[in-house]
Design a protein around this motif. Structure first.
Motif, PDB file in Angstrom:
ATOM      1  N   UNK A 266     -13.468  33.474   5.899  1.00 27.18           N
ATOM      2  CA  UNK A 266     -12.985  33.681   4.535  1.00 27.18           C
ATOM      3  C   UNK A 266     -12.814  35.169   4.242  1.00 27.18           C
ATOM      4  N   UNK A 267     -13.778  35.972   4.700  1.00 27.58           N
ATOM      5  CA  UNK A 267     -13.724  37.422   4.501  1.00 27.58           C
ATOM      6  C   UNK A 267     -12.501  38.025   5.201  1.00 27.58           C
ATOM      7  N   UNK A 268     -12.251  37.579   6.422  1.00 27.98           N
ATOM      8  CA  UNK A 268     -11.098  38.062   7.178  1.00 27.98           C
ATOM      9  C   UNK A 268      -9.807  37.735   6.445  1.00 27.98           C
ATOM     10  N   UNK A 269      -9.718  36.515   5.924  1.00 27.76           N
ATOM     11  CA  UNK A 269      -8.510  36.128   5.192  1.00 27.76           C
ATOM     12  C   UNK A 269      -8.348  36.971   3.930  1.00 27.76           C
ATOM     13  N   UNK A 270      -9.428  37.165   3.192  1.00 22.70           N
ATOM     14  CA  UNK A 270      -9.350  37.947   1.964  1.00 22.70           C
ATOM     15  C   UNK A 270      -8.905  39.380   2.254  1.00 22.70           C
ATOM     16  N   UNK A 271      -9.314  39.896   3.411  1.00 22.46           N
ATOM     17  CA  UNK A 271      -8.999  41.281   3.750  1.00 22.46           C
ATOM     18  C   UNK A 271      -7.599  41.459   4.325  1.00 22.46           C
ATOM     19  N   UNK A 272      -6.970  40.369   4.761  1.00 27.47           N
ATOM     20  CA  UNK A 272      -5.677  40.488   5.435  1.00 27.47           C
ATOM     21  C   UNK A 272      -4.536  39.759   4.730  1.00 27.47           C
ATOM     22  N   UNK A 273      -4.812  39.107   3.618  1.00 28.75           N
ATOM     23  CA  UNK A 273      -3.747  38.491   2.830  1.00 28.75           C
ATOM     24  C   UNK A 273      -3.192  39.509   1.835  1.00 28.75           C
ATOM     25  N   UNK A 274      -1.932  39.345   1.435  1.00 24.60           N
ATOM     26  CA  UNK A 274      -1.380  40.245   0.413  1.00 24.60           C
ATOM     27  C   UNK A 274      -2.174  40.167  -0.884  1.00 24.60           C
TER      28      UNK A 274
ATOM     29  N   UNK B 242     -10.178  46.398   6.373  1.00 25.24           N
ATOM     30  CA  UNK B 242     -10.012  46.906   5.012  1.00 25.24           C
ATOM     31  C   UNK B 242      -9.432  48.324   5.048  1.00 25.24           C
ATOM     32  N   UNK B 243      -9.833  49.101   6.042  1.00 27.32           N
ATOM     33  CA  UNK B 243      -9.276  50.442   6.201  1.00 27.32           C
ATOM     34  C   UNK B 243      -7.780  50.396   6.539  1.00 27.32           C
ATOM     35  N   UNK B 244      -7.305  49.238   7.013  1.00 30.14           N
ATOM     36  CA  UNK B 244      -5.892  49.097   7.385  1.00 30.14           C
ATOM     37  C   UNK B 244      -5.135  48.229   6.380  1.00 30.14           C
ATOM     38  N   UNK B 245      -5.580  48.233   5.138  1.00 30.82           N
ATOM     39  CA  UNK B 245      -5.004  47.345   4.131  1.00 30.82           C
ATOM     40  C   UNK B 245      -3.498  47.498   3.978  1.00 30.82           C
ATOM     41  N   UNK B 246      -2.965  48.671   4.232  1.00 22.40           N
ATOM     42  CA  UNK B 246      -1.521  48.878   4.076  1.00 22.40           C
ATOM     43  C   UNK B 246      -0.720  47.922   4.960  1.00 22.40           C
TER      44      UNK B 246
END
Length: 218
Positions: free
Chosen positions: A19-27, A73-77
């Motif tokens: 869930x954390x991975x999805x939250x961090x990598x979804x728009x 998270x550091x690669x959110x862009x």
């Protein structure tokens, strides 16, 4: 403060981190709750002046965040925008769509990303090939795209290869571009397991070195 704590809803193992991975990598904007990373179980409210429980941070949980979540998270862009975002159907071996598997890609700065998460206590096997239908803003029509289009894989013969970096394992994987175009990508995921591929790009095999590696590792 209006929701149950993350540890109460998802536990502290693979389901939570999926869930954390999805939250961090979804728009969009990922939102972490107070005490979530530390694994606190107390539900906080705006009316509380201080914590009621004397909880201590779970260092194992914190360390896994540092390994698997915070680098993303550091690669959110690379994940935040929707222009190149695609959500895929996960086709099981019987040809049916497995609705428990989330699969999506994005493309940013000439590199693609692909995330696959099995959100069920059961093994999932199948293919990521065709996206779910989405509305084209120009024509107003529903359309679908294949995974090779989402990842900008254009090569159609043996000298093109796709390199995928597994974020969690730290390993690089190779696929023939032609094979990815024709069949997509196959995955076997145990319960609540996930794969996070970043820095996906296509290379042209000038001197046959990529082919030699591919033949060796399969």
């Amino acid at each position: 403060p209006d929701e149950e704590t993350a540890v109460h809803q998802f536990g502290k193992d693979d389901k939570y981190f999926g869930v954390c991975i999805m939250m961090s990598t979804l728009p969009g904007l990922p939102m972490y709750g107070h005490g979530q990373v530390e694994g606190y179980t107390e539900k906080y409210g705006m009316e509380y002046r201080r914590a009621k429980y004397n909880e201590q941070p779970d260092q194992w949980l914190i360390d896994r965040h540092y390994r698997e979540v915070f680098p993303l998270v550091h690669r959110r862009a690379e994940f935040a925008e929707v222009e190149n975002f695609l959500l895929y159907d996960f086709y099981a071996e019987n040809g049916h769509v497995n609705e428990n598997v989330f699969a999506y890609s994005n493309y940013y700065n000439n590199k693609g990303s692909l995330i696959v998460f099995n959100n069920k206590f059961a093994t999932a096997k199948g293919w990521v090939k065709r996206s779910a239908a989405y509305k084209d803003k120009g024509s107003g029509q529903l359309r679908q795209r294949d995974v090779h289009e989402g990842l900008r894989v254009s090569g159609n013969y043996n000298k093109h290869f796709v390199i995928l970096r597994d974020h969690v394992a730290g390993l690089d994987f190779m696929r023939q571009s032609r094979d990815l175009q024709s069949r997509g990508l196959y995955f076997e995921l145990e319960a609540f397991k996930y794969r996070v591929f970043t820095d996906i790009h296509e290379v042209y095999d000038v001197d046959g070195s990529y082919q030699a590696i591919y033949d060796q590792i399969g």
